[in-house]
Scaffold this active site. Sequence first.
Site, PDB file in Angstrom:
ATOM      1  CG  HIS A  62      19.549  36.843  10.663  1.00 46.43           C
ATOM      2  ND1 HIS A  62      18.840  35.674  10.538  1.00 46.43           N
ATOM      3  CD2 HIS A  62      18.685  37.745  11.194  1.00 46.43           C
ATOM      4  CE1 HIS A  62      17.609  35.852  10.970  1.00 46.43           C
ATOM      5  NE2 HIS A  62      17.484  37.111  11.366  1.00 46.43           N
ATOM      6  CD  GLU A  64      23.322  32.895   9.719  1.00 45.64           C
ATOM      7  OE1 GLU A  64      23.142  33.984  10.322  1.00 45.64           O
ATOM      8  OE2 GLU A  64      22.648  31.887   9.966  1.00 45.64           O
ATOM      9  CB  CYS A  92      16.741  31.520   9.656  1.00 45.68           C
ATOM     10  SG  CYS A  92      17.201  33.051   8.820  1.00 45.68           S
ATOM     11  CB  CYS A  95      20.677  32.860   6.764  1.00 45.08           C
ATOM     12  SG  CYS A  95      20.542  34.314   7.840  1.00 45.08           S
TER      13      CYS A  95
END
Length: 158
Positions: A62, A64, A92, A95
């Site tokens: 992801h 992040e 999410c 993260c």
Amino acid sequence: MENGKIKIKKKIDKYWMKYAIKFAEENILNKEIPIGAVLIYKNKIIGTGFNSTIKKNDPTAHAEIIALRKGANLIKNYRLLNTTLYVTIQPCMMCFGAILHSRIKRLVFGSFSKKYFKNCEICKNFILKKNIFNKIIIKKIIFKKCSLLLKKFFKKKR
């Protein structure tokens, strides 16, 4: 004076969020969900990322996580103290966990993810009870542009 500081802070947040948006927009060409992240330390970029789960065959790739990894590698420390993470959408649960463990100081995001927010009690607590983890959460910076990126992407996909 306090009001002036808030305006300056908001201006700075918009400035860095535009960088995160740029990464998200570039990622549309890769057919990945257009999410961008920028990690800032002492007013300099130390980590950037965009979703790469498909390209890397990695469910943890992801935006992040990638930005946090780059920042940690650059400063050679997993503790990313006194940093700010800018993300085009609310992170999410995975993260959020990484953000907590990395000890960033501030999280700034552009738009909400109704899907994650509705189904994630930890995320709700993190956002709604601002200081629960001693993080400052700033929401809806350049909201329209951030949410339009995702809407357009998913509309094309369907």
